[in-house]
Write a protein that holds these residues in place. Structure first.
Motif, PDB file in Angstrom:
ATOM      1  N   PRO A   1       0.839  -1.204   0.000  1.00 36.19           N
ATOM      2  CA  PRO A   1       0.000   0.000   0.000  1.00 36.19           C
ATOM      3  C   PRO A   1       0.865   1.241   0.000  1.00 36.19           C
ATOM      4  O   PRO A   1       2.051   1.188   0.358  1.00 36.19           O
ATOM      5  CB  PRO A   1      -0.787  -0.127   1.309  1.00 36.19           C
ATOM      6  N   PRO A   2       0.310   2.390  -0.401  1.00 34.76           N
ATOM      7  CA  PRO A   2       1.095   3.624  -0.390  1.00 34.76           C
ATOM      8  C   PRO A   2       1.568   3.956   1.017  1.00 34.76           C
ATOM      9  O   PRO A   2       0.898   3.629   2.003  1.00 34.76           O
ATOM     10  CB  PRO A   2       0.106   4.680  -0.902  1.00 34.76           C
ATOM     11  N   ALA A   3       2.709   4.580   1.103  1.00 34.66           N
ATOM     12  CA  ALA A   3       3.227   4.994   2.412  1.00 34.66           C
ATOM     13  C   ALA A   3       2.277   6.003   3.049  1.00 34.66           C
ATOM     14  O   ALA A   3       1.655   6.818   2.363  1.00 34.66           O
ATOM     15  CB  ALA A   3       4.613   5.602   2.249  1.00 34.66           C
ATOM     16  N   ASP A   4       2.164   5.967   4.360  1.00 33.32           N
ATOM     17  CA  ASP A   4       1.284   6.868   5.093  1.00 33.32           C
ATOM     18  C   ASP A   4       1.872   8.273   5.064  1.00 33.32           C
ATOM     19  O   ASP A   4       2.974   8.506   5.550  1.00 33.32           O
ATOM     20  CB  ASP A   4       1.142   6.381   6.530  1.00 33.32           C
ATOM     21  N   SER A   5       1.150   9.199   4.462  1.00 37.26           N
ATOM     22  CA  SER A   5       1.692  10.552   4.329  1.00 37.26           C
ATOM     23  C   SER A   5       1.227  11.484   5.457  1.00 37.26           C
ATOM     24  O   SER A   5       1.611  12.637   5.508  1.00 37.26           O
ATOM     25  CB  SER A   5       1.274  11.141   2.978  1.00 37.26           C
ATOM     26  N   GLY A   6       0.369  10.959   6.331  1.00 36.32           N
ATOM     27  CA  GLY A   6      -0.119  11.820   7.410  1.00 36.32           C
ATOM     28  C   GLY A   6      -0.037  11.121   8.742  1.00 36.32           C
ATOM     29  O   GLY A   6       0.469  10.018   8.872  1.00 36.32           O
ATOM     30  N   SER A   7      -0.569  11.771   9.765  1.00 34.23           N
ATOM     31  CA  SER A   7      -0.484  11.202  11.103  1.00 34.23           C
ATOM     32  C   SER A   7      -1.729  10.429  11.481  1.00 34.23           C
ATOM     33  O   SER A   7      -1.802   9.859  12.557  1.00 34.23           O
ATOM     34  CB  SER A   7      -0.252  12.323  12.127  1.00 34.23           C
ATOM     35  N   SER A   8      -2.733  10.423  10.590  1.00 27.17           N
ATOM     36  CA  SER A   8      -3.989   9.761  10.919  1.00 27.17           C
ATOM     37  C   SER A   8      -3.804   8.256  10.984  1.00 27.17           C
ATOM     38  O   SER A   8      -3.072   7.668  10.197  1.00 27.17           O
ATOM     39  CB  SER A   8      -5.045  10.114   9.858  1.00 27.17           C
ATOM     40  N   ASN A   9      -4.467   7.619  11.936  1.00 25.81           N
ATOM     41  CA  ASN A   9      -4.424   6.168  12.052  1.00 25.81           C
ATOM     42  C   ASN A   9      -5.652   5.506  11.432  1.00 25.81           C
ATOM     43  O   ASN A   9      -5.865   4.317  11.571  1.00 25.81           O
ATOM     44  CB  ASN A   9      -4.335   5.761  13.529  1.00 25.81           C
ATOM     45  N   GLU A  10      -6.471   6.309  10.762  1.00 24.77           N
ATOM     46  CA  GLU A  10      -7.681   5.771  10.160  1.00 24.77           C
ATOM     47  C   GLU A  10      -7.344   4.827   9.018  1.00 24.77           C
ATOM     48  O   GLU A  10      -6.392   5.044   8.277  1.00 24.77           O
ATOM     49  CB  GLU A  10      -8.560   6.920   9.637  1.00 24.77           C
ATOM     50  N   THR A  11      -8.142   3.790   8.884  1.00 29.15           N
ATOM     51  CA  THR A  11      -7.948   2.816   7.806  1.00 29.15           C
ATOM     52  C   THR A  11      -8.952   3.091   6.697  1.00 29.15           C
ATOM     53  O   THR A  11     -10.145   3.251   6.956  1.00 29.15           O
ATOM     54  CB  THR A  11      -8.159   1.379   8.327  1.00 29.15           C
ATOM     55  N   GLU A  12      -8.442   3.144   5.452  1.00 28.14           N
ATOM     56  CA  GLU A  12      -9.326   3.379   4.320  1.00 28.14           C
ATOM     57  C   GLU A  12     -10.246   2.195   4.115  1.00 28.14           C
ATOM     58  O   GLU A  12      -9.827   1.043   4.197  1.00 28.14           O
ATOM     59  CB  GLU A  12      -8.490   3.591   3.045  1.00 28.14           C
ATOM     60  N   THR A  13     -11.501   2.472   3.827  1.00 30.57           N
ATOM     61  CA  THR A  13     -12.454   1.412   3.527  1.00 30.57           C
ATOM     62  C   THR A  13     -12.284   0.980   2.081  1.00 30.57           C
ATOM     63  O   THR A  13     -12.315   1.828   1.184  1.00 30.57           O
ATOM     64  CB  THR A  13     -13.899   1.902   3.747  1.00 30.57           C
ATOM     65  N   PRO A  14     -12.049  -0.306   1.822  1.00 33.11           N
ATOM     66  CA  PRO A  14     -11.853  -0.736   0.442  1.00 33.11           C
ATOM     67  C   PRO A  14     -13.132  -0.554  -0.361  1.00 33.11           C
ATOM     68  O   PRO A  14     -14.242  -0.624   0.189  1.00 33.11           O
ATOM     69  CB  PRO A  14     -11.513  -2.230   0.589  1.00 33.11           C
ATOM     70  N   PRO A  15     -13.011  -0.278  -1.652  1.00 33.15           N
ATOM     71  CA  PRO A  15     -14.197  -0.090  -2.479  1.00 33.15           C
ATOM     72  C   PRO A  15     -14.956  -1.397  -2.628  1.00 33.15           C
ATOM     73  O   PRO A  15     -14.379  -2.484  -2.501  1.00 33.15           O
ATOM     74  CB  PRO A  15     -13.609   0.347  -3.828  1.00 33.15           C
ATOM     75  N   PRO A  16     -16.266  -1.308  -2.881  1.00 33.31           N
ATOM     76  CA  PRO A  16     -17.030  -2.533  -3.138  1.00 33.31           C
ATOM     77  C   PRO A  16     -16.469  -3.272  -4.340  1.00 33.31           C
ATOM     78  O   PRO A  16     -15.881  -2.661  -5.239  1.00 33.31           O
ATOM     79  CB  PRO A  16     -18.440  -2.007  -3.423  1.00 33.31           C
ATOM     80  N   ALA A  17     -16.627  -4.594  -4.352  1.00 33.54           N
ATOM     81  CA  ALA A  17     -16.052  -5.396  -5.428  1.00 33.54           C
ATOM     82  C   ALA A  17     -16.521  -4.939  -6.793  1.00 33.54           C
ATOM     83  O   ALA A  17     -15.751  -4.938  -7.766  1.00 33.54           O
ATOM     84  CB  ALA A  17     -16.400  -6.876  -5.221  1.00 33.54           C
ATOM     85  N   GLU A  18     -17.788  -4.504  -6.867  1.00 28.11           N
ATOM     86  CA  GLU A  18     -18.307  -4.125  -8.191  1.00 28.11           C
ATOM     87  C   GLU A  18     -17.659  -2.852  -8.721  1.00 28.11           C
ATOM     88  O   GLU A  18     -17.804  -2.517  -9.902  1.00 28.11           O
ATOM     89  CB  GLU A  18     -19.827  -3.967  -8.139  1.00 28.11           C
TER      90      GLU A  18
END
Length: 293
Positions: A35-52
C-alpha cells in the motif's frame, strides 16, 4: 526407465506479477503490491471499495491454439467476475511482451500476467530478477471454486519444490505449473509388433534396439524442434540426480557440470544423438518441424 518416463513432463508456468506502481485494482484486487506509504499522522484505515467498483487487468499469452485463447480466457474472466463482482480488463495476444511493454515502461502494470519462462524476450526472467513477482504459496492451500479439493491437490508431488517454481531458494513459491504436457518418447506399436521388437525399459535396451533398427535401415530417434528436446533434458537431469542435482544445474551452481551426474546426462544425450535420424537437425525449426513429427 519407468521413473524417467513418469518425470518426463514439462511445465507451463503461470506467473502472478505484482504491479509496483500500476494496475487499477490495488491490493483489494488480489495483488500483493504494497500500500502507499502513510503521508499523514492519521491512524484511520481506508475502507476498500465494493467489489463491483474494482477492475483488474489480466494479460495472458495467446500461444499454441492462439485463435481459441481469447475466448477461453474470456470464459475464465467472466466466471471470476460472476463469483467475485470484480471486473476484468483482459489483454490476450501472442506477442504479449510487445503489447504490454510500453504501458509497463510508464509504470502501468497488469495485475496478473500469464507468461512462461524461457521466452526469447525474457520478460518473466526480468521480473524474477527484479523481484517484481507476488508470492503464490498461499494459492496452493486455497479451495478450488465449486470443489472441495485444494489447488495443491491438483499438482503432482515435487512440481513446486524446485528452483523453477521457487526461484529464490527460500522454499517460497512464486511460479506455479498451470498444466502438464507429456514430452515422453513415443513409438510405433504396429512397427514393433511387425518386427517382433520389445519396448526398452533401460538405456542399455534402448541402444540394443537402436542397433536392430539401424541394421534394418531405420533410425531410433527423432524430435520435432529444439524446445521439445529441452524438455527431455530437464526430465533426464531429474531422473539421473534427483531434485538436488536438478536445482543446482538449473541455477548454474559452481562445478555442477563436472559431476558424475552431469557426465551421465551428457553420455546419454551423446549416445542418443548418434542414433538420431541425420535429417532431424536441419528440419528442427519453425518451418519444417512437422516433417520430423
Amino acid at each position: 526407465m519407468k521413473k524417467f518416463f513418469s518425470l518426463l513432463l514439462t511445465l507451463a508456468l503461470v506467473l502472478s506479477l505484482a504491479a509496483c506502481g500500476g494496475g487499477n485494482g490495488g491490493s483489494d484486487a488480489g495483488t500483493t503490491a504494497p500500500p502507499p506509504a502513510d503521508s499523514g499522522s492519521s491512524n484511520e484505515t481506508e475502507t476498500p471499495p465494493p467489489a463491483e467498483d474494482v477492475t483488474i487487468t489480466v494479460a495472458a499469452l495467446a500461444s499454441g491454439y492462439e485463435e481459441a485463447y481469447p475466448g477461453m480466457w474470456q470464459e475464465v474472466c467472466d466466471a471470476f467476475t460472476a463469483a467475485t463482482g470484480i471486473k476484468v480488463n483482459l489483454i490476450c495476444d501472442k506477442n504479449l511482451e510487445d503489447v504490454i511493454g510500453p504501458s509497463m515502461q510508464g509504470g502501468d502494470f497488469p495485475d496478473v500476467i500469464h507468461l512462461a519462462t524461457g521466452r526469447e524476450k525474457g520478460l518473466t526472467e526480468q521480473f524474477i530478477k527484479d523481484r517484481n513477482i507476488a508470492e503464490l504459496t498461499d494459492v496452493l492451500s486455497m479451495t478450488i471454486p465449486g470443489e472441495s479439493a485444494k489447488v495443491s491437490d491438483k499438482i503432482v508431488g515435487g512440481f513446486t519444490d524446485t528452483s523453477v517454481t521457487n526461484p529464490y531458494g527460500d522454499g517460497v513459491t512464486y511460479l506455479a505449473p498451470m498444466f502438464y504436457s507429456p514430452c515422453g518418447l513415443f513409438y510405433n506399436a504396429g512397427l514393433f509388433e511387425e518386427k517382433g521388437w520389445t519396448v526398452p525399459t533401460t538405456w542399455d535396451e534402448m541402444w540394443e534396439l537402436a542397433e536392430k533398427a539401424q541394421a534394418e535401415g531405420s533410425y531410433l530417434f527423432t524430435y520435432p524442434t529444439t524446445g521439445y528436446f529441452d524438455a527431455f533434458l530437464y526430465a533426464l537431469m531429474y531422473s539421473v540426480g534427483g531434485a538436488d542435482f536438478f536445482n543446482k544445474a538449473t541455477t548454474y551452481a559452481e562445478g555442477i557440470w563436472d559431476t558424475p551426474e552431469a557426465q551421465q546426462c551428457f553420455d546419454i544425450i551423446a549416445k542418443l544423438a548418434s542414433y538420431t535420424n541425420p535429417v532431424t537437425p536441419a528440419q528442427a525449426n519453425d518451418q519444417d518441424f512437422t516433417q520430423n513429427q
